[in-house]
Motif scaffolding. Structure first.
Motif, PDB file in Angstrom:
ATOM      1  N   THR A  67       0.846  -1.191   0.000  1.00 39.40           N
ATOM      2  CA  THR A  67       0.000   0.000   0.000  1.00 39.40           C
ATOM      3  C   THR A  67       0.890   1.253   0.000  1.00 39.40           C
ATOM      4  OG1 THR A  67      -0.085  -0.034   2.418  1.00 39.40           O
ATOM      5  CG2 THR A  67      -1.872  -1.156   1.251  1.00 39.40           C
ATOM      6  N   ASN A  85       4.283   1.946   1.904  1.00 42.61           N
ATOM      7  CA  ASN A  85       5.485   1.988   2.741  1.00 42.61           C
ATOM      8  C   ASN A  85       6.404   0.793   2.543  1.00 42.61           C
ATOM      9  OD1 ASN A  85       5.315   4.474   4.039  1.00 42.61           O
ATOM     10  ND2 ASN A  85       3.742   3.708   5.438  1.00 42.61           N
ATOM     11  N   THR A  86       5.837  -0.389   2.366  1.00 42.39           N
ATOM     12  CA  THR A  86       6.680  -1.564   2.134  1.00 42.39           C
ATOM     13  C   THR A  86       7.471  -1.386   0.852  1.00 42.39           C
ATOM     14  OG1 THR A  86       5.077  -2.945   3.274  1.00 42.39           O
ATOM     15  CG2 THR A  86       6.643  -4.090   1.876  1.00 42.39           C
ATOM     16  N   GLY A 105      -3.057  -3.384   9.595  1.00 39.85           N
ATOM     17  CA  GLY A 105      -3.473  -3.508   8.195  1.00 39.85           C
ATOM     18  C   GLY A 105      -3.379  -4.967   7.808  1.00 39.85           C
ATOM     19  N   ASN A 106      -2.179  -5.344   7.324  1.00 45.48           N
ATOM     20  CA  ASN A 106      -1.938  -6.733   6.944  1.00 45.48           C
ATOM     21  C   ASN A 106      -1.606  -7.584   8.174  1.00 45.48           C
ATOM     22  OD1 ASN A 106      -2.105  -8.351   4.700  1.00 45.48           O
ATOM     23  ND2 ASN A 106       0.039  -8.119   4.134  1.00 45.48           N
ATOM     24  N   ALA A 107      -1.417  -6.926   9.306  1.00 48.46           N
ATOM     25  CA  ALA A 107      -1.287  -7.554  10.639  1.00 48.46           C
ATOM     26  C   ALA A 107       0.083  -8.160  10.940  1.00 48.46           C
ATOM     27  CB  ALA A 107      -2.382  -8.596  10.853  1.00 48.46           C
ATOM     28  N   ASN A 160       2.797  -6.309  11.760  1.00 45.94           N
ATOM     29  CA  ASN A 160       3.494  -5.553  12.797  1.00 45.94           C
ATOM     30  C   ASN A 160       3.038  -5.907  14.208  1.00 45.94           C
ATOM     31  OD1 ASN A 160       5.537  -3.684  13.297  1.00 45.94           O
ATOM     32  ND2 ASN A 160       4.085  -1.988  13.544  1.00 45.94           N
ATOM     33  N   THR A 170       3.230   4.627  13.017  1.00 44.59           N
ATOM     34  CA  THR A 170       3.982   3.746  12.131  1.00 44.59           C
ATOM     35  C   THR A 170       4.690   4.438  10.962  1.00 44.59           C
ATOM     36  OG1 THR A 170       1.762   3.344  11.291  1.00 44.59           O
ATOM     37  CG2 THR A 170       2.760   1.598  12.587  1.00 44.59           C
TER      38      THR A 170
HETATM   39  C1  AN7 Z   1       1.940   3.553   8.124  1.00 39.36           C
HETATM   40  O1  AN7 Z   1       3.168  -0.885   2.904  1.00 39.36           O
HETATM   41  O2  AN7 Z   1       0.924  -3.057   4.301  1.00 39.36           O
HETATM   42  O3  AN7 Z   1      -0.531  -4.469  10.071  1.00 39.36           O
HETATM   43  O4  AN7 Z   1       2.169  -2.571   2.022  1.00 39.36           O
HETATM   44  O5  AN7 Z   1       2.204   1.573   6.122  1.00 39.36           O
HETATM   45  O6  AN7 Z   1       1.914  -4.784   9.622  1.00 39.36           O
HETATM   46  O7  AN7 Z   1       0.328  -4.408   7.755  1.00 39.36           O
HETATM   47  C2  AN7 Z   1       1.605  -0.980   5.182  1.00 39.36           C
HETATM   48  C3  AN7 Z   1       1.083  -1.120   6.418  1.00 39.36           C
HETATM   49  C4  AN7 Z   1       0.345   0.606   9.578  1.00 39.36           C
HETATM   50  C5  AN7 Z   1      -0.109  -1.704   8.933  1.00 39.36           C
HETATM   51  N1  AN7 Z   1       0.814   1.833   9.392  1.00 39.36           N
HETATM   52  O8  AN7 Z   1       0.886  -2.601   9.329  1.00 39.36           O
HETATM   53  C6  AN7 Z   1       2.362  -1.818   2.962  1.00 39.36           C
HETATM   54  C7  AN7 Z   1       1.567  -2.023   4.178  1.00 39.36           C
HETATM   55  C8  AN7 Z   1       1.428   2.164   8.252  1.00 39.36           C
HETATM   56  C9  AN7 Z   1       1.585   1.202   7.237  1.00 39.36           C
HETATM   57  C10 AN7 Z   1       0.444  -0.379   8.630  1.00 39.36           C
HETATM   58  C11 AN7 Z   1       1.047  -0.080   7.420  1.00 39.36           C
HETATM   59  P1  AN7 Z   1       0.633  -4.159   9.190  1.00 39.36           P
END
Ligand code: AN7
Length: 415
Positions: free
Chosen positions: A131, A133-134, A235-237, A239, A373
Motif C-alpha cells: 500500500t 510503505n513496504t 493492516g496486513n497484521a 506488525n 507507524t
Molecule cells: C503507516 O506498505 O501493508 O498491520 O504494504 O504503512 O503490519 O500491515 C503498510 C502497512 C500501519 C499496517 N501503518 O501494518 C504496505 C503495508 C502504516 C503502514 C500499517 C502499514 P501491518
C-alpha cells in the motif's frame, strides 16, 4: 534456530526459502532454542550498542554478519506525551514514532533483516506488494544491496510521498488495476512460478524478526519494563504480530517480567480483524472492497490475521475500529499538541486510544504506548486538504498586519 508452522508445527531449515507451510499452508515463524539464545546474549556486549535494530543482532536470524544491509534503522524516539495524555485523561502516555526510520516507516526494521537474509541466501531479485510503505522501504534496501526490485501497488490509491520513494530508489513499479489484496495475491503467485524472485511481504518470517525489535526498544527505553498496553495500527497484521513476538521473547529471556496488552486499531472500512475480535470468532471474514482515507491500512484480507488474533487474545488485549473523521482529528491533535506529524494510518492508534478511553476499556492509570507507524510527509496531500488554507497577501505591511489581526497604531518595539 529454525522455521516452524504456527498451525501444525512442521519444521523447516532456517535457510530454506519457503513462505507457507508445505503441509497445511499456514504461516511460518522463526523459533530459537532458548538456552542457546540465552547463552549467546549473555556473552555478548549488545547492551553497550546504541538503540537500533542491530543492537539486537544476537536475537536475529542472520548467521553471516558480513551480509547485513543497513541504513541505520530503529532507535526511534519514545516520546513522553504529558500534554496529550492530560487532555485525554490518561496519566502516562508515550508515542513510539516509527516515522523516524530511514525511509520514514516501521517497515525499515523488517526490511533490513529481510534483505540481509535475502543477501545471505544469494537472492538477486526481490519483490513485494504494497500500500506504499513496504515498497518504499524494499526499494531502498534493494538499492543498497544491489538487487533488482519490483513492487506492485494499487493503482491510484497510494500516497504520493511513498510512490516518489519507490520511483527514485529505482524499483520497477507496477500499478495494478485493483486493490492491495489483489496485488498481494499476484506477488504470491509470481514468487511461486519464478522461485528466483524472493518475496519480501510480511509473510516472510525474517521481516517479522526485524520488526520485533520495536518491542525490545520500548522495554529498554522504559528501563527494562514493558508498558501495560501497546496500541498499534493494523493492516496486513504483520506488525502487531511481530511486536508481540518481541515482548514474549524478551520475557522468556528474563529482561521483562510482565507482558503488555496488545491493542489493534483498524479503519472502520477495512476492519476484518477487529470484527473477528468483537464477535469472538476464530476466523476473519475478508472485506471485499476496503475503504479508508488511511490508504496504508486499506487492506481487506490481512495475510497475518491469525498471528494477530492470537497476539491480541493471548495478551488480554482488544481491537477497535475508528472512522476516517476520528483518524484525521487524532492526526491533527498529535501534530498540534505534541509536535509529532504522522500519516493518517499511524494516527489511528491515537484515535483508537481516544475511543477506548471514552468507552472505559482503557483505564486512566494504564501506562500506554501508541505506535505511530509512518511519517506525516508520506501523505502531504491529506494534511494540506484538512488544514486551514494559507492566506495570500501582498508584500505590504498593512496587509500583513491586517491578516494577522495586529493593531497598526503600535510601532515596532513599543509596548
Ligand atoms: C503507516 O506498505 O501493508 O498491520 O504494504 O504503512 O503490519 O500491515 C503498510 C502497512 C500501519 C499496517 N501503518 O501494518 C504496505 C503495508 C502504516 C503502514 C500499517 C502499514 P501491518
Amino acid at each position: 534456530m529454525h522455521q516452524e508452522c504456527i498451525n501444525c508445527g512442521a519444521k523447516y531449515n532456517i535457510n530454506e526459502i519457503v513462505y507457507f507451510c508445505k503441509k497445511c499452508g499456514d504461516l511460518l515463524e522463526v523459533k530459537y532454542d532458548l538456552k542457546e539464545l540465552s547463552e549467546k546474549v549473555e556473552k555478548s556486549n549488545w547492551q553497550d550498542i546504541p538503540l537500533s535494530v542491530w543492537r539486537y543482532k544476537d536475537f536475529m536470524p542472520i548467521e553471516d554478519r558480513s551480509k547485513i544491509v543497513s541504513l541505520n534503522e530503529g532507535g526511534t524516539g519514545l516520546h513522553s506525551c504529558h500534554k496529550l495524555g492530560k487532555q485525554l485523561g490518561l496519566l502516562q502516555l508515550w508515542v513510539k514514532n516509527e516515522g523516524e526510520n530511514p525511509t520514514g516507516s516501521f517497515k525499515d526494521r523488517g526490511m533490513t533483516v529481510g534483505v540481509s537474509k535475502a543477501n545471505e541466501l544469494g537472492a538477486k531479485n526481490v519483490i513485494c506488494a504494497s500500500t506504499g510503505n513496504t515498497s518504499a522501504s524494499l526499494a531502498a534496501y534493494a538499492a543498497k544491496a544491489g538487487m533488482r526490485c519490483t513492487v506492485l501497488i494499487p493503482s491510484g490509491k497510494i500516497a504520493y510521498g511513498k510512490l516518489s520513494q519507490a520511483m527514485i530508489y529505482g524499483a520497477k513499479v507496477l500499478q495494478i488495476r485493483g486493490n492491495f489484496d489483489q496485488s498481494l495475491d499476484m506477488v504470491l503467485k509470481i514468487s511461486e512460478r519464478h522461485p528466483s524472485i524472493y518475496l519480501l511481504n510480511s509473510i516472510n518470517p525474517f521481516r517479522v524478526e526485524g520488526q520485533k525489535s520495536l518491542a525490545f526498544e520500548i522495554c529498554d527505553q522504559l528501563d527494562q519494563k514493558a508498558p501495560d498496553r501497546v496500541v498499534v495500527p493494523v493492516g496486513n497484521a504483520g506488525n502487531i504480530s511481530a511486536i508481540w513476538k518481541g515482548f514474549t521473547e524478551y520475557k522468556r529471556l528474563g529482561f521483562i517480567k510482565k507482558l503488555p496488552k496488545m491493542t489493534g486499531i483498524q479503519a472502520a472500512g477495512s476492519a476484518p480483524i477487529a470484527q473477528a475480535i468483537k464477535t469472538n470468532s476464530d476466523k476473519i471474514v475478508p472485506v471485499e472492497n476496503p475503504e479508508t482515507i488511511a490508504t496504508a491500512i486499506r487492506i481487506g484480507s490481512p495475510v497475518s490475521w491469525k498471528k494477530a488474533v492470537n497476539a491480541i487474545r493471548d495478551s488480554g488485549g482488544t481491537a477497535e475500529t475508528v472512522t476516517d473523521e476520528e483518524i484525521l482529528e487524532a492526526q491533527k491533535m498529535l501534530a498540534r499538541v505534541e509536535g509529532i506529524f504522522v500519516e493518517p494510518a499511524s494516527a489511528s492508534s491515537i484515535a483508537g486510544l481516544i475511543k477506548l478511553l471514552k468507552n472505559g476499556i482503557i483505564d486512566k492509570n494504564e501506562r500506554v504506548v501508541c505506535v505511530t507507524t509512518g511519517h506525516g510527509l508520506k501523505d502531504p496531500d491529506t494534511a494540506v486538504k484538512m488544514s486551514e488554507k494559507p492566506m495570500e497577501v501582498d508584500a505590504e505591511m498593512t496587509a500583513i498586519e491586517n491578516a494577522l489581526g495586529l493593531k497598526q497604531s503600535v510601532s515596532v518595539g513599543a509596548r
